[in-house]
Scaffold this motif. Sequence first.
Motif, mmCIF file in Angstrom:
data_model
loop_
_atom_site.group_PDB
_atom_site.id
_atom_site.type_symbol
_atom_site.label_atom_id
_atom_site.label_comp_id
_atom_site.label_asym_id
_atom_site.label_seq_id
_atom_site.Cartn_x
_atom_site.Cartn_y
_atom_site.Cartn_z
ATOM 1 N N THR A 1 -110.080 -66.163 -63.791
ATOM 2 C CA THR A 1 -108.682 -66.350 -63.437
ATOM 3 C C THR A 1 -107.882 -67.255 -64.376
ATOM 4 O O THR A 1 -106.824 -66.851 -64.871
ATOM 5 N N ALA A 2 -108.359 -68.473 -64.598
ATOM 6 C CA ALA A 2 -107.517 -69.511 -65.197
ATOM 7 C C ALA A 2 -107.077 -69.177 -66.622
ATOM 8 O O ALA A 2 -107.818 -68.579 -67.399
ATOM 9 N N THR A 3 -105.856 -69.610 -66.932
ATOM 10 C CA THR A 3 -105.357 -69.499 -68.309
ATOM 11 C C THR A 3 -105.498 -70.843 -69.018
ATOM 12 O O THR A 3 -105.517 -70.899 -70.238
ATOM 13 N N HIS A 4 -105.568 -71.907 -68.239
ATOM 14 C CA HIS A 4 -105.660 -73.252 -68.800
ATOM 15 C C HIS A 4 -106.754 -74.037 -68.087
ATOM 16 O O HIS A 4 -107.078 -73.740 -66.933
ATOM 17 N N GLN B 1 -105.585 -74.549 -73.479
ATOM 18 C CA GLN B 1 -105.309 -73.157 -73.092
ATOM 19 C C GLN B 1 -106.548 -72.345 -73.434
ATOM 20 O O GLN B 1 -107.065 -72.421 -74.548
ATOM 21 N N ILE B 2 -107.031 -71.558 -72.474
ATOM 22 C CA ILE B 2 -108.324 -70.891 -72.677
ATOM 23 C C ILE B 2 -108.220 -69.371 -72.746
ATOM 24 O O ILE B 2 -109.110 -68.717 -73.239
ATOM 25 N N PRO C 1 -110.276 -64.394 -73.379
ATOM 26 C CA PRO C 1 -110.521 -65.750 -73.875
ATOM 27 C C PRO C 1 -110.015 -65.908 -75.305
ATOM 28 O O PRO C 1 -110.097 -64.962 -76.107
ATOM 29 N N LEU C 2 -109.492 -67.078 -75.642
ATOM 30 C CA LEU C 2 -108.997 -67.335 -76.996
ATOM 31 C C LEU C 2 -110.187 -67.498 -77.953
ATOM 32 O O LEU C 2 -111.311 -67.754 -77.513
ATOM 33 N N PRO C 3 -109.938 -67.358 -79.252
ATOM 34 C CA PRO C 3 -111.025 -67.424 -80.237
ATOM 35 C C PRO C 3 -111.828 -68.726 -80.115
ATOM 36 O O PRO C 3 -111.261 -69.792 -79.881
#
Lengths: 695, 695
Positions: free
Chosen positions: A196-199, A221-222, A230-232
């Motif tokens: 769920t989470a973005t952060h 921020q994830i 997911p971010l790199p």
Amino acid sequence: MTSYVKIPSHLRPSDPQGPDLLTQERESASFDVKELTLLLYGIKDLERYHKILNIIENDPVFDKTNIYFMGRDKLFEYTIKKEKRLVQLIKENKWNVEELQYAEWFLDMPGPFGAHRGMFIPTLIGHGTEEQKKKFLIPAKNYQIIGCYAQTELGHGSNVQGLETTSTYIPETDEFEIHSPFLTSSKWWIGGLGRTATHAIVMAQLKSNGKDYGPHPFIVQIRDLETHLPLPGITIGDIGPKFGFNATDNGFMLFEHVRIPRFNMLSKYCQIEKATGKYISPPNDKINYGIMVLIRSLIVTGVRVTLARAATIAIRYSAIRRQFIDKDEPKKLKDGRIVETSVLDYTMQQYRLFPIIAQSYACFFTSKAMNNLYTKYMEQSSDGNYSLLADIHASSSGLKSLTTTMAVESIEDCRRACGGHGYSSFSGFVKFYQDYLPNTTWEGDNYVLTQQTARYLMKTFRKVTKNPKKYASQIGTNPTITYILQYLNEPNQKCMATTPLNFNNQEFQLKAFRHRIAYLLANAVDQIDNQKKSWNSMLVEINRISHAHCQYLLVQNFITALQYNSQQQINDESLNILHNSTSLKKVMTSLCNLFVLHTMEKDVGEFLESEYLTSSQARLLRTQVYNLLKEIRPNAVSLVDAFLIPDALLSSALGRYDGKVYETMIDWASKEPLNGIILNIDPNNNNTILEKAKL
Amino acid sequence: MTSYVKIPSHLRPSDPQGPDLLTQERESASFDVKELTLLLYGIKDLERYHKILNIIENDPVFDKTNIYFMGRDKLFEYTIKKEKRLVQLIKENKWNVEELQYAEWFLDMPGPFGAHRGMFIPTLIGHGTEEQKKKFLIPAKNYQIIGCYAQTELGHGSNVQGLETTSTYIPETDEFEIHSPFLTSSKWWIGGLGRTATHAIVMAQLKSNGKDYGPHPFIVQIRDLETHLPLPGITIGDIGPKFGFNATDNGFMLFEHVRIPRFNMLSKYCQIEKATGKYISPPNDKINYGIMVLIRSLIVTGVRVTLARAATIAIRYSAIRRQFIDKDEPKKLKDGRIVETSVLDYTMQQYRLFPIIAQSYACFFTSKAMNNLYTKYMEQSSDGNYSLLADIHASSSGLKSLTTTMAVESIEDCRRACGGHGYSSFSGFVKFYQDYLPNTTWEGDNYVLTQQTARYLMKTFRKVTKNPKKYASQIGTNPTITYILQYLNEPNQKCMATTPLNFNNQEFQLKAFRHRIAYLLANAVDQIDNQKKSWNSMLVEINRISHAHCQYLLVQNFITALQYNSQQQINDESLNILHNSTSLKKVMTSLCNLFVLHTMEKDVGEFLESEYLTSSQARLLRTQVYNLLKEIRPNAVSLVDAFLIPDALLSSALGRYDGKVYETMIDWASKEPLNGIILNIDPNNNNTILEKAKL
């Protein structure tokens, strides 16, 4: 919902009928149930309760009838829908914190947005600078970003100082580099992280200029806000199925040299200076403790309603369920037929269940006392006076440990007291127990916590022993100092009870608990200071000490609430109601006595060992416990009715207000989706399903 | 299995590594693990164990890797497949009862065919005539028909006499009419009934010529063998989801005037005469008790392996898991780095876990003793001598109650001792605990059972008190008579211990437990006979009495096993191994002492109250318990290794033999199917899933 089995409609349960039995029980109450409910909630909260319940009960998205049949996949999807609907309702109705709390209670849905509201936002508020709040808090409150709180790791829980994730300041780019050096550094158990989470607020070991400054919080921020991937450099996943909480995506997360701006270190109290990397330390370290105390006091309040919910199901069903004929005292219907005895009439069932009602009321008065103390502390601390902190931190740690363990055991005791049907999900105990369990581990493991309590108590014991006169003025106000001084004055105190009834004497009761905790404490301090025992070798005793201290607090708070008299000015809605009603005061006194004496009897070994009680007094004590069970029996159903736990929350065939136990059991069973398939059971045929059947 | 998350492959856990830690632990053992394993299993069973494990482990149908991710629907389908495969293996390999038991243990799969093998077939064998066996037993053994055992009803469990389903003899057609007069008459909880069984043994109130003869068993075909649909007049369904056992289709069933031939009443012992409807009663009522005793003794054997399984996971993981640095005694790696202390080195953890190892060994010796006693009884009863029955029935009832409650608590204690990770399904505790729980309710509710035990003990007490000389010859052979007579001779016996070590004296230990149970018994008999207390008002004491008696049996059987000496002729493989190995005998003696003294310490109130112990002796006792924990510490991992619980059964990331805890946790998490979806979390968008992702 589909019924897959057609139940013959002419059948009804054999006599006596559940609704009639509950009506009878309700008629035998010696007090006004509505009055007791008001004592528990207060007028304002009761209005709030009904307003919110009305909305929740009538919203089709929150319909729970299907929930027991869902596997994790469906349950999770359904919970996301509920979370979204809840957000819409919060916005539409502009609910305040209290209203939201009622909604969350009725929904009974630990879900993926829980940590966002319960941890992410409060941490931003508590530790963020104004700029940080502008950047993160506003979108968080609008649910444009969803946050989680990433502290625990695969290899570290209670020992926060030992966390492995690092955050290293890179002066060249004015960034931090978040990194997971080992597999065990993976964040783990993080609610809302898995899907769920973005952060995330990430707790990581702060490093700058080659120095270590311990764990600090960073906003990371994830996930991509568009693709939700997911971010790199960040690996994220859900940690898999659990005992309960399966509607929550507890997650794991690994970082591979991930850069975040220096701005993202939560900097209200401490920060890293630009370019120099110099660490600017917080003004004092007492701020975090305040929040911890608050969270723990909320957990104790939670225990009260948890116990109430468990007792409601078990007591109502026990009034309806009948088993064997008690030959000494056979029960008859109005038409003269002998019927089996209600299990609530068996002493063993009363002994298993009534103390749980009493525990709930004990927690009510203690959570009130904790809240009052916390408010007082917050007032004082805003003037820089932290003198109450050590005491309330120690007591709240121990109370969290004692009461959540008690709650888990009591839910399970109530479940087993329902016999075979307690094992069915339809009892309302299964998901309830499974979701409650983590309370014994989170916000401080229940065993680890008792060390904090005992350490403080021993320190106090040494201090007071060294200079008793200095503390004499605090007798009566500080409970710890009170019992230590009394013990020092009279270490060989004896109980004066000569009849069972004597044990109802509140002074006897208080003395018993004071003597026992002080005795345990004196002994432990002697072993450590004089016999040079190591802390590790004393851990079992330490646990006992914390429990004995906190049992004393529960006892004292209950008794104190009853000891006000109508001459005194009472600035407390509940206490006013209590002391203006003879009938309420009488039944609360019975419950208080039962709580105190049952607690004493369960740990009678410690009261005997401290030589406060003799062997024959222990027998009198037990007799008095049984006498109190009889006293409470006619009020049992009304006492749980007063808790006002709505059917919508109970989700229980056994505990419903109207007593239609068996009708509901079979109706819900007919909806089990497995009943919609027809099997092929031939061992030589590998096709297992003949067909999907529909009624 | 699909991994949905790619875990960076270069990461490993931080030092020290799990496998190295377990190797160290294993090197510190003072005894030969293989020798202890042999003591537990015996040569023949150990061969059987490996033969069956090899087949089960290598059969792809039994692969468990997916099981934690399944909802009830998928789990049920998967279990049917496993059941079918098991039947094929039984037939192919011609497994005998013992071999099948190993297979079922390793598979750890309470499933829809369980009642067929465990209840339906044995009841046909025990209660069927030769013609009935021909008609039903042969197809049952070939799995052409699948049976279940339908006794419990929606409204009746423990009170079998109160069942509502009727079976009325119709002389005109020579049939019985099976009928459910009320909703509460519905059969309920019947394993294998919900979706699977074609036949049921139905317990129903036998009626003939207007007279009632109480509950009797009838064979009823309930489903069509072709379509698998319920036969006319029969309503069947699955009762819905439960705490555990969700791979079993516990079912409900209602009959509407269903006719079956007279032939279908199980008639080995009693029958209805054709046309006259005359009831021919059974020769004696002691037959059923024999089977009940056997089932209960198997449950106690089950407790032993249940405790072993729980302890294996918790002990291994506690050796690997590290938390905080013990400042008094910091641990160092070989390279000198200080690392956190293994949680197994903390006294509290030892106090929570080591007694559970000891309990498992205590149950080992008691289940051996029960089996020997049962064999002796069966020999005697075939000659019409039932003198042992009352005693073994009473003791087996109480032991079932005491040990299954102990097992449930110990699984949960082990789970919580694993901290947060104990809550994950991957711990191996969750499904394990959930499936084990019903043991406290079935085969006699654990509270109801203790009444049977206490009733017998009180009767014996009265008998012996009336005429002590008559029973003097049974001192030493009958444990109950032994402690009663000793108490009558010396009611004020005191413990002579003056040092902690004195508590290791086995005579002191036996005396303590004898005195305490006799004291409780004398008191209860006095209250009932002289103070005219009702049975109901004594139920709490009754429960205590049963537990105290059965704890004494566990203590006595453990001590007796150790007290053989090599001069004696021992016709027992285990005892031979034990007494031929000094190192084994030493470690078993430590465990026996821990079992006895920890049990004593947990209930120290009763030993103090009976005035066998003084307050200062209670402190010495506790000190000795802590001393024993230290003594056992170096052997902890090897003691659980000796149980030989295979990884395939443990299904645990925490408890696996090789110690790769963290690698397994994250590997299994990556396979959680939820990780294959991408969410839409926008509260204003009701579409919850963005897409199903694949790696």
